[in-house]
Write an enzyme that holds these catalytic residues in place. Structure first.
Site, mmCIF file in Angstrom:
data_model
loop_
_atom_site.group_PDB
_atom_site.id
_atom_site.type_symbol
_atom_site.label_atom_id
_atom_site.label_comp_id
_atom_site.label_asym_id
_atom_site.label_seq_id
_atom_site.Cartn_x
_atom_site.Cartn_y
_atom_site.Cartn_z
ATOM 1 N N SER A 235 -15.424 -31.534 -33.855
ATOM 2 C CA SER A 235 -14.187 -30.776 -34.053
ATOM 3 C C SER A 235 -13.817 -30.062 -32.749
ATOM 4 O O SER A 235 -14.686 -29.775 -31.927
ATOM 5 C CB SER A 235 -14.386 -29.734 -35.148
ATOM 6 N N ARG B 193 -0.956 -15.495 -28.319
ATOM 7 C CA ARG B 193 -2.363 -15.168 -28.596
ATOM 8 C C ARG B 193 -3.071 -14.729 -27.327
ATOM 9 O O ARG B 193 -2.875 -15.325 -26.261
ATOM 10 C CB ARG B 193 -3.069 -16.408 -29.138
ATOM 11 N N LEU C 127 -8.931 -28.358 -19.993
ATOM 12 C CA LEU C 127 -8.819 -26.930 -19.728
ATOM 13 C C LEU C 127 -9.783 -26.452 -18.650
ATOM 14 O O LEU C 127 -10.966 -26.780 -18.670
ATOM 15 C CB LEU C 127 -9.133 -26.175 -21.022
ATOM 16 N N GLY D 204 -13.976 -29.501 -40.698
ATOM 17 C CA GLY D 204 -15.357 -29.067 -40.466
ATOM 18 C C GLY D 204 -15.525 -28.418 -39.108
ATOM 19 O O GLY D 204 -16.588 -28.492 -38.493
ATOM 20 N N HIS E 89 -1.701 -25.456 -25.242
ATOM 21 C CA HIS E 89 -3.083 -25.094 -25.548
ATOM 22 C C HIS E 89 -3.295 -24.676 -26.995
ATOM 23 O O HIS E 89 -4.322 -24.967 -27.598
ATOM 24 C CB HIS E 89 -3.469 -23.943 -24.621
ATOM 25 N N PHE F 233 -11.020 -10.905 -20.030
ATOM 26 C CA PHE F 233 -10.165 -12.014 -20.435
ATOM 27 C C PHE F 233 -8.717 -11.553 -20.369
ATOM 28 O O PHE F 233 -8.437 -10.348 -20.478
ATOM 29 C CB PHE F 233 -10.520 -12.458 -21.867
ATOM 30 N N ARG G 233 -1.107 -15.295 -20.835
ATOM 31 C CA ARG G 233 -0.918 -16.719 -20.533
ATOM 32 C C ARG G 233 0.551 -17.117 -20.455
ATOM 33 O O ARG G 233 0.933 -17.940 -19.629
ATOM 34 C CB ARG G 233 -1.586 -17.551 -21.611
ATOM 35 N N GLU H 147 -6.894 -22.200 -36.828
ATOM 36 C CA GLU H 147 -5.656 -22.446 -36.074
ATOM 37 C C GLU H 147 -4.548 -23.028 -36.947
ATOM 38 O O GLU H 147 -3.367 -22.874 -36.652
ATOM 39 C CB GLU H 147 -5.943 -23.363 -34.876
ATOM 40 N N HIS I 111 -1.279 -22.898 -21.604
ATOM 41 C CA HIS I 111 -2.353 -22.289 -20.818
ATOM 42 C C HIS I 111 -2.037 -22.587 -19.355
ATOM 43 O O HIS I 111 -1.722 -23.728 -19.015
ATOM 44 C CB HIS I 111 -3.692 -22.934 -21.212
ATOM 45 N N GLU J 161 -10.002 -19.663 -18.790
ATOM 46 C CA GLU J 161 -9.556 -18.386 -18.245
ATOM 47 C C GLU J 161 -10.729 -17.591 -17.664
ATOM 48 O O GLU J 161 -10.551 -16.735 -16.805
ATOM 49 C CB GLU J 161 -8.936 -17.602 -19.406
ATOM 50 N N GLN K 257 1.644 -21.951 -27.267
ATOM 51 C CA GLN K 257 1.089 -21.362 -26.049
ATOM 52 C C GLN K 257 0.765 -22.402 -24.981
ATOM 53 O O GLN K 257 0.054 -23.370 -25.257
ATOM 54 C CB GLN K 257 -0.191 -20.602 -26.389
HETATM 55 C C1 LIG Z 1 -10.238 -26.751 -24.690
HETATM 56 C C2 LIG Z 1 -10.100 -25.529 -25.537
HETATM 57 C C3 LIG Z 1 -10.776 -24.372 -25.207
HETATM 58 C C4 LIG Z 1 -10.648 -23.232 -26.007
HETATM 59 N N1 LIG Z 1 -11.329 -22.099 -25.647
HETATM 60 C C5 LIG Z 1 -11.261 -21.007 -26.447
HETATM 61 C C6 LIG Z 1 -12.034 -19.847 -26.150
HETATM 62 O O1 LIG Z 1 -12.789 -19.800 -25.191
HETATM 63 N N2 LIG Z 1 -11.916 -18.791 -26.965
HETATM 64 C C7 LIG Z 1 -11.107 -18.786 -28.069
HETATM 65 O O2 LIG Z 1 -11.048 -17.796 -28.789
HETATM 66 N N3 LIG Z 1 -10.378 -19.899 -28.379
HETATM 67 C C8 LIG Z 1 -10.449 -20.995 -27.593
HETATM 68 N N4 LIG Z 1 -9.708 -22.110 -27.922
HETATM 69 C C9 LIG Z 1 -8.987 -22.141 -29.202
HETATM 70 C C10 LIG Z 1 -9.957 -22.385 -30.333
HETATM 71 O O3 LIG Z 1 -11.062 -23.110 -29.876
HETATM 72 C C11 LIG Z 1 -9.314 -23.169 -31.481
HETATM 73 O O4 LIG Z 1 -8.141 -22.527 -31.892
HETATM 74 C C12 LIG Z 1 -10.281 -23.228 -32.658
HETATM 75 O O5 LIG Z 1 -11.524 -23.744 -32.264
HETATM 76 C C13 LIG Z 1 -9.739 -24.057 -33.816
HETATM 77 O O6 LIG Z 1 -10.735 -24.107 -34.812
HETATM 78 P P1 LIG Z 1 -10.433 -24.651 -36.271
HETATM 79 O O7 LIG Z 1 -11.679 -24.539 -37.055
HETATM 80 O O8 LIG Z 1 -9.206 -23.975 -36.792
HETATM 81 O O9 LIG Z 1 -10.049 -26.162 -36.030
HETATM 82 P P2 LIG Z 1 -10.836 -27.357 -35.270
HETATM 83 O O10 LIG Z 1 -12.064 -26.912 -34.599
HETATM 84 O O11 LIG Z 1 -9.791 -28.054 -34.488
HETATM 85 O O12 LIG Z 1 -11.296 -28.265 -36.483
HETATM 86 C C14 LIG Z 1 -10.367 -28.971 -37.291
HETATM 87 C C15 LIG Z 1 -11.128 -29.755 -38.305
HETATM 88 O O13 LIG Z 1 -10.214 -30.334 -39.220
HETATM 89 C C16 LIG Z 1 -10.525 -31.693 -39.418
HETATM 90 N N5 LIG Z 1 -9.285 -32.399 -39.772
HETATM 91 C C17 LIG Z 1 -8.062 -32.291 -39.191
HETATM 92 N N6 LIG Z 1 -7.185 -33.109 -39.804
HETATM 93 C C18 LIG Z 1 -7.872 -33.739 -40.783
HETATM 94 C C19 LIG Z 1 -7.533 -34.727 -41.749
HETATM 95 N N7 LIG Z 1 -6.305 -35.249 -41.829
HETATM 96 N N8 LIG Z 1 -8.499 -35.164 -42.588
HETATM 97 C C20 LIG Z 1 -9.766 -34.669 -42.510
HETATM 98 N N9 LIG Z 1 -10.130 -33.756 -41.616
HETATM 99 C C21 LIG Z 1 -9.198 -33.295 -40.767
HETATM 100 C C22 LIG Z 1 -11.149 -32.151 -38.118
HETATM 101 O O14 LIG Z 1 -11.964 -33.278 -38.312
HETATM 102 C C23 LIG Z 1 -11.947 -30.904 -37.732
HETATM 103 O O15 LIG Z 1 -13.201 -30.926 -38.364
HETATM 104 C C24 LIG Z 1 -9.817 -23.258 -27.146
HETATM 105 C C25 LIG Z 1 -9.147 -24.420 -27.482
HETATM 106 C C26 LIG Z 1 -9.270 -25.540 -26.677
HETATM 107 C C27 LIG Z 1 -8.470 -26.756 -27.046
#
Ligand SMILES: Cc1cc2nc3c(=O)[nH]c(=O)nc-3n(C[C@H](O)[C@H](O)[C@H](O)COP(=O)(O)OP(=O)(O)OC[C@H]3O[C@@H](n4cnc5c(N)ncnc54)[C@H](O)[C@@H]3O)c2cc1C
Length: 581
Positions: free
Chosen positions: A44, A389, A243, A13, A354, A117, A286, A378, A233, A246, A231
């Site tokens: 998340s 990236r 973090l 989610g 990161h 960036f 990075r 991701e 950071h 950047e 990656q």
């Molecule tokens: C600190 C930080 C700062 C960042 N800043 C930036 C930025 O400024 N710009 C940018 O482009 N990117 C940034 N990134 C990268 C980017 O935020 C992430 O790659 C991205 O948000 C991942 O989104 P997602 O929806 O793929 O996964 P997530 O947001 O990680 O969500 C994963 C979801 O899967 C669910 N899940 C996982 N395993 C299970 C399971 N076994 N059962 C049920 N549910 C599960 C979790 O509950 C969650 O809801 C940053 C990352 C970090 C860590």
């Protein structure tokens, strides 16, 4: 055993999962959509993104410029067709977020503000102060709540996919509040489980980022792509790994060594500017900045701290007003977690894991080779990120490819059988038996999950970090085999059903071992240096042999097998990796 039926099941989610859910609801409101998430959606990892989301919008920018930066930044390993679709749909998606309520920061005349960036030669990063992920996720969540067809299974931990032959029919999950094991049956499934940075000890990633979805797909026979590209950071707080975005350097922060010297001017960052490079040097890619840290460490020019070697990030010259206006969260994090005020003091930083460029192999519609199974965000590898990236491309990727995967899942619903085969229900029962009849009963004197986790993390940091070489990678491979064996002897202290948090930690550990194994085997196979994968024994990029994605598959005996898949090149022939032309 309890079963729940949805037309489309989203696992995750976060940004990708919610964007996909909305795409399904918009494409066909009659389809029922389930979103299962091991934490409340707003917890998340997307919520912690700070810096911003990329999309060409300024008059001096163009889609081609964004594509070129992305492809050269990814060291020519990106799928160029995917990148072209990505840059085209990026501004449309970001604007849609505005309509859904995302409060993008503005210029004084009311236009969308952008910030520089790393690796992007034109300003194209949209931001909402330094809390972009929070605002983005909030807007998506509020929007998703408006659709009656979307229902949420909050705090449900998915244990594995239900795959029969080459079709996915859903997943098995534990409802954490009750310990009940439930079969979530669906006509199509989208994996949106995020990355797995927690396989390393120092990371910006939340504790929940354990690569679960990558492991599910791998076990179901879907290859994982480009897993060797992890990656670092360059600027994480040394103890917590938190973090420091950047954007801090985008706003003009400097990286200095123990002598207060801006050491990046001594390194090749791919900037063609004459040395010493002035403003842009802190905004190199990075991977190169993280490698420069190791260079300083080897020259003895880093600063020793109780958490290991660090360098300093200096933003004092930006002044309190700008810091409070553009980087308020950075100041808050430094005060709370490092007990320093960056308005007056230097911020200690070190490279921390990161992001994972690799993930579940998909095509540009998010489809995996298993029918009815899609992946986005991701957890997936399309690949628009190649070998490295560029910051701020990921949030946009969640939107563009979350939406694409959601639409793909809608089309797939038609092809699914009316009811899943018996074998699927038998498999769900097996999972239930394993959890209630084996894992929860494993009490006693065995090893702790935490011991295995720590040994795995330290092994990866030492041998599969910023620099790698054969001997270390082989050592890591053997260590992982040993840890896998030792997992059989791990026991749990908590045998209860209600909010048993130790049980998911055990299951996450199994997933992390799969992910770690995929990383190590892919890294061993790639005998060249490209982007974030730097081999000391093969220091040059080798397009002849390795202008190709790694695909790692699990053999029927459970062993990882790596093969190569040529990169899709549309318009940009591989060249030297320079940015800031
Ligand atoms: C600190 C930080 C700062 C960042 N800043 C930036 C930025 O400024 N710009 C940018 O482009 N990117 C940034 N990134 C990268 C980017 O935020 C992430 O790659 C991205 O948000 C991942 O989104 P997602 O929806 O793929 O996964 P997530 O947001 O990680 O969500 C994963 C979801 O899967 C669910 N899940 C996982 N395993 C299970 C399971 N076994 N059962 C049920 N549910 C599960 C979790 O509950 C969650 O809801 C940053 C990352 C970090 C860590």
């Amino acid at each position: 055993m309890e079963t729940v039926h949805h037309d489309v099941l989203l696992i995750g989610g976060g940004g990708a999962g919610l964007r996909a859910a909305i795409a399904v609801a918009e494409a066909n409101p009659r389809l029922t959509v389930g979103v299962a998430s091991k934490v409340y959606p707003m917890r998340s990892h997307t919520v912690s993104a700070e810096g911003g989301a990329a999309g060409a919008i300024r008059p001096e920018d163009s889609l081609d410029e964004h594509a070129y930066d992305t492809i050269s930044g990814g060291d020519w390993l990106c799928h160029q067709g995917a990148v072209e679709a990505f840059v085209r749909e990026a501004p449309e998606e970001l604007l849609r977020m505005e309509h859904w309520g995302c409060p993008w920061s503005r210029t004084p005349d009311g236009r969308i503000a952008t910030r520089p960036f790393g690796g992007m030669k034109i300003e194209r990063t949209w931001y909402a102060a330094d809390k972009t992920g929070f605002h983005l996720l909030h807007s998506l969540y509020q929007t998703a709540l408006k659709y009656p067809s979307i229902s949420f299974h909050d705090e449900w931990f998915v244990v594995d996919l239900l795959v029969d032959g080459d079709r996915c029919h859903g997943a098995v999950a534990i409802e954490l509040a009750s310990g009940k094991v439930v079969a979530l049956l669906a006509r199509s499934v989208v994996l949106c489980t995020g990355g797995g940075g927690r396989v390393y000890p120092f990371t910006t990633n939340a504790n929940i980022k354990t690569g679960d979805g990558m492991a599910f797909a791998y076990r179901a026979g879907v290859p994982l792509k480009d897993m060797e590209f992890v990656q670092y950071h360059p600027t994480g707080l040394p103890f917590t790994g938190i973090l420091i975005t950047e954007a801090t350097r985008g706003e003009g922060g400097h990286l200095v060594n123990r002598d207060g010297y801006r050491y990046l001017q001594d390194y090749d960052l791919g900037t063609p500017e004459p040395k010493p490079v002035k403003r842009s040097m802190e905004l190199g890619p990075r991977d190169r900045l993280s490698q420069a840290f190791v260079g300083e460490q080897e020259k003895g020019r880093t600063v020793e701290s109780k958490w290991g070697d660090v360098v300093h990030l200096d933003i004092r010259h930006l002044g309190e007003k700008l810091i409070d206006e553009r980087l308020p969260f950075v100041r808050e994090l430094c005060r709370k977690y490092q007990k320093i005020d960056p308005v007056h003091e230097l911020i200690p930083v070190r490279p921390v894991v990161h992001y994972m460029m690799g993930g579940v192999h998909t095509d540009i519609e998010g489809a995996t080779p298993v029918a009815g199974l899609f992946a986005a965000g991701e957890v997936a590898c399309v690949s628009i990120n190649g070998a490295n990236r560029l910051g701020s491309n990921s949030l946009t990727e969640l939107l563009v490819f979350g939406a694409r995967a959601g639409r793909g899942a809608v089309q797939e619903v038609e092809n699914a059988p009316d009811r899943p085969p018996e074998a699927v229900l038998r498999r769900a029962l097996e999972v239930e038996r394993r959890i209630h009849g084996d894992l929860l009963l494993r009490r006693g004197e065995g090893e702790r999950v935490a011991t295995i986790r720590e040994e795995m993390q330290l092994t990866l940091e030492a041998n599969v970090g910023i620099y790698r070489e054969r001997a270390g990678l082989e050592e890591a491979r053997e260590k992982l085999r040993e840890l896998r064996d030792r997992m059989k002897g791990v026991s749990l202290d908590d045998g209860s059903l209600t909010f048993n948090t130790e049980l998911p930690h055990y299951l996450e550990m199994e997933n992390m071992l799969d992910v770690a194994e995929a990383i190590v085997h892919s890294a061993l196979n790639r005998e060249e240096s490209r982007g974030s994968h730097q081999r000391r024994d093969f220091p040059a990029r080798d397009d002849e042999r390795f202008l190709a994605h790694s695909l790692v598959r699990r053999s029927p005996e459970g062993e990882p097998r790596v093969e190569l898949l040529p990169v899709t090149i549309t318009r940009w022939e591989p060249g030297e990796r320079v940015y800031g032309r």
